[in-house]
Motif scaffolding. Structure first.
Motif, PDB file in Angstrom:
ATOM      1  N   LEU A  92       0.822  -1.176   0.089  1.00  0.00           N
ATOM      2  CA  LEU A  92      -0.076   0.092   0.025  1.00  0.00           C
ATOM      3  C   LEU A  92       0.973   1.301  -0.188  1.00  0.00           C
ATOM      4  O   LEU A  92       0.862   2.224  -0.726  1.00  0.00           O
ATOM      5  N   ARG A  93       1.742   1.193   0.828  1.00  0.00           N
ATOM      6  CA  ARG A  93       2.765   2.288   0.664  1.00  0.00           C
ATOM      7  C   ARG A  93       3.316   2.328  -0.615  1.00  0.00           C
ATOM      8  O   ARG A  93       3.635   4.050  -0.926  1.00  0.00           O
ATOM      9  N   ASP A  94       4.099   1.749  -1.081  1.00  0.00           N
ATOM     10  CA  ASP A  94       4.595   1.841  -2.332  1.00  0.00           C
ATOM     11  C   ASP A  94       3.407   2.476  -3.474  1.00  0.00           C
ATOM     12  O   ASP A  94       3.708   3.353  -4.119  1.00  0.00           O
ATOM     13  N   HIS A  95       2.138   1.645  -3.444  1.00  0.00           N
ATOM     14  CA  HIS A  95       1.089   2.201  -4.450  1.00  0.00           C
ATOM     15  C   HIS A  95       0.802   3.695  -4.038  1.00  0.00           C
ATOM     16  O   HIS A  95       0.480   4.492  -4.980  1.00  0.00           O
ATOM     17  N   ALA A  96       0.757   4.257  -2.849  1.00  0.00           N
ATOM     18  CA  ALA A  96       0.684   5.480  -2.357  1.00  0.00           C
ATOM     19  C   ALA A  96       1.880   6.903  -2.485  1.00  0.00           C
ATOM     20  O   ALA A  96       1.546   7.666  -2.263  1.00  0.00           O
ATOM     21  N   GLY A  97       2.805   6.117  -2.934  1.00  0.00           N
ATOM     22  CA  GLY A  97       3.823   6.953  -3.390  1.00  0.00           C
ATOM     23  C   GLY A  97       5.107   6.705  -2.624  1.00  0.00           C
ATOM     24  O   GLY A  97       6.029   7.779  -2.507  1.00  0.00           O
ATOM     25  N   GLY A  98       5.278   5.622  -1.686  1.00  0.00           N
ATOM     26  CA  GLY A  98       6.460   5.287  -1.183  1.00  0.00           C
ATOM     27  C   GLY A  98       6.785   6.244  -0.070  1.00  0.00           C
ATOM     28  O   GLY A  98       5.959   6.479   0.643  1.00  0.00           O
ATOM     29  N   GLU A  99       8.086   6.965  -0.208  1.00  0.00           N
ATOM     30  CA  GLU A  99       8.614   7.780   0.945  1.00  0.00           C
ATOM     31  C   GLU A  99       7.495   9.001   1.177  1.00  0.00           C
ATOM     32  O   GLU A  99       7.198   9.409   2.060  1.00  0.00           O
ATOM     33  N   ARG A 100       6.706   9.403   0.076  1.00  0.00           N
ATOM     34  CA  ARG A 100       5.857  10.359  -0.074  1.00  0.00           C
ATOM     35  C   ARG A 100       4.568  10.143   0.622  1.00  0.00           C
ATOM     36  O   ARG A 100       3.731  11.054   0.934  1.00  0.00           O
ATOM     37  N   ALA A 101       4.268   8.725   0.706  1.00  0.00           N
ATOM     38  CA  ALA A 101       2.918   8.355   1.119  1.00  0.00           C
ATOM     39  C   ALA A 101       2.350   8.903   2.391  1.00  0.00           C
ATOM     40  O   ALA A 101       3.269   8.932   3.413  1.00  0.00           O
ATOM     41  N   GLN A 102       1.150   9.280   2.483  1.00  0.00           N
ATOM     42  CA  GLN A 102       0.913   9.803   3.719  1.00  0.00           C
ATOM     43  C   GLN A 102      -0.467   8.734   4.142  1.00  0.00           C
ATOM     44  O   GLN A 102      -1.409   8.318   3.573  1.00  0.00           O
ATOM     45  N   ILE A 103       0.171   7.717   5.132  1.00  0.00           N
ATOM     46  CA  ILE A 103      -0.887   6.656   5.712  1.00  0.00           C
ATOM     47  C   ILE A 103      -0.668   6.717   7.048  1.00  0.00           C
ATOM     48  O   ILE A 103       0.378   6.910   7.644  1.00  0.00           O
ATOM     49  N   ARG A 104      -2.075   6.584   7.783  1.00  0.00           N
ATOM     50  CA  ARG A 104      -2.067   6.503   9.193  1.00  0.00           C
ATOM     51  C   ARG A 104      -2.612   4.981   9.338  1.00  0.00           C
ATOM     52  O   ARG A 104      -3.521   4.790   8.581  1.00  0.00           O
ATOM     53  N   LEU A 105      -2.173   4.366  10.448  1.00  0.00           N
ATOM     54  CA  LEU A 105      -2.704   3.417  11.070  1.00  0.00           C
ATOM     55  C   LEU A 105      -3.285   3.545  12.265  1.00  0.00           C
ATOM     56  O   LEU A 105      -2.819   4.089  13.147  1.00  0.00           O
ATOM     57  N   ILE A 106      -4.646   3.312  12.212  1.00  0.00           N
ATOM     58  CA  ILE A 106      -5.439   3.979  13.591  1.00  0.00           C
ATOM     59  C   ILE A 106      -6.102   2.537  14.113  1.00  0.00           C
ATOM     60  O   ILE A 106      -6.381   1.543  13.592  1.00  0.00           O
ATOM     61  N   HIS A 107      -6.559   2.960  15.558  1.00  0.00           N
ATOM     62  CA  HIS A 107      -7.302   2.110  16.257  1.00  0.00           C
ATOM     63  C   HIS A 107      -6.586   0.634  16.304  1.00  0.00           C
ATOM     64  O   HIS A 107      -7.236  -0.275  16.414  1.00  0.00           O
ATOM     65  N   CYS A 108      -5.395   0.642  16.752  1.00  0.00           N
ATOM     66  CA  CYS A 108      -4.698  -0.403  16.796  1.00  0.00           C
ATOM     67  C   CYS A 108      -4.911  -1.162  18.194  1.00  0.00           C
ATOM     68  O   CYS A 108      -4.538  -0.388  19.225  1.00  0.00           O
ATOM     69  N   SER A 109      -5.055  -2.282  18.162  1.00  0.00           N
ATOM     70  CA  SER A 109      -5.115  -2.836  19.687  1.00  0.00           C
ATOM     71  C   SER A 109      -3.429  -3.079  20.237  1.00  0.00           C
ATOM     72  O   SER A 109      -2.577  -3.001  19.291  1.00  0.00           O
ATOM     73  N   PRO A 110      -3.350  -3.219  21.397  1.00  0.00           N
ATOM     74  CA  PRO A 110      -2.105  -3.432  22.140  1.00  0.00           C
ATOM     75  C   PRO A 110      -1.358  -4.568  21.332  1.00  0.00           C
ATOM     76  O   PRO A 110      -0.157  -4.232  21.040  1.00  0.00           O
ATOM     77  N   ASP A 111      -1.754  -5.735  21.159  1.00  0.00           N
ATOM     78  CA  ASP A 111      -1.156  -6.657  20.451  1.00  0.00           C
ATOM     79  C   ASP A 111      -0.580  -6.170  18.907  1.00  0.00           C
ATOM     80  O   ASP A 111       0.486  -6.427  18.472  1.00  0.00           O
ATOM     81  N   VAL A 112      -1.432  -5.580  18.322  1.00  0.00           N
ATOM     82  CA  VAL A 112      -1.189  -5.150  16.719  1.00  0.00           C
ATOM     83  C   VAL A 112       0.025  -4.184  16.934  1.00  0.00           C
ATOM     84  O   VAL A 112       0.803  -4.151  16.313  1.00  0.00           O
ATOM     85  N   ARG A 113      -0.363  -3.128  17.798  1.00  0.00           N
ATOM     86  CA  ARG A 113       0.676  -2.148  17.983  1.00  0.00           C
ATOM     87  C   ARG A 113       2.136  -2.748  18.345  1.00  0.00           C
ATOM     88  O   ARG A 113       3.005  -2.119  17.878  1.00  0.00           O
ATOM     89  N   LYS A 114       2.235  -3.536  19.236  1.00  0.00           N
ATOM     90  CA  LYS A 114       3.545  -4.218  19.501  1.00  0.00           C
ATOM     91  C   LYS A 114       4.051  -5.034  18.293  1.00  0.00           C
ATOM     92  O   LYS A 114       5.308  -4.855  18.106  1.00  0.00           O
ATOM     93  N   ILE A 115       3.312  -5.589  17.527  1.00  0.00           N
ATOM     94  CA  ILE A 115       3.927  -6.105  16.211  1.00  0.00           C
ATOM     95  C   ILE A 115       4.493  -4.857  15.337  1.00  0.00           C
ATOM     96  O   ILE A 115       5.437  -5.193  14.676  1.00  0.00           O
TER      97      ILE A 115
END
Length: 101
Positions: free
Chosen positions: A65-88
């Motif tokens: 997804l990051r590559d599709h969205a423009g690589g280093e210029r990509a603006q991507i937010r990951l939200i509502h992560c559970s503690p387990d997902v955030r740890k990974i």
């Protein structure tokens, strides 16, 4: 497993909602969620509130997804992560590639 996407009213942002297991079985559904939309968003949001599991293939899908969205210029937010997902995500140093909220 259900993955859906919803563009903002102005088409500038696309939110992808993950429900259930986010693993290799979700690969095509995840790609369709951002490739088969009628808008070209500038920003992406991946809502992980409903994600019950995340594995290394899910991390790879986020990188695609990051590559599709423009690589280093990509603006991507990951939200509502559970503690387990955030740890990974933290172990994988994804906070250097994505904004995690």
């Amino acid at each position: 497993m259900a993955i859906t996407s919803q563009p903002s009213a102005d088409g500038q942002e696309l939110t992808i909602f993950i429900q259930g297991r986010f693993d290799f079985g979700a690969h095509q559904e995840f790609r369709d969620a951002y490739e088969r939309v009628n808008v070209t968003p500038k920003r992406y949001v991946v809502d992980l509130q409903g994600a019950t599991y995340l594995d290394s293939s899910a991390l790879g899908m986020l990188l695609l997804l990051r590559d599709h969205a423009g690589g280093e210029r990509a603006q991507i937010r990951l939200i509502h992560c559970s503690p387990d997902v955030r740890k990974i995500l933290s172990i994988s140093n994804f906070e250097q590639l994505f904004h995690i909220a």
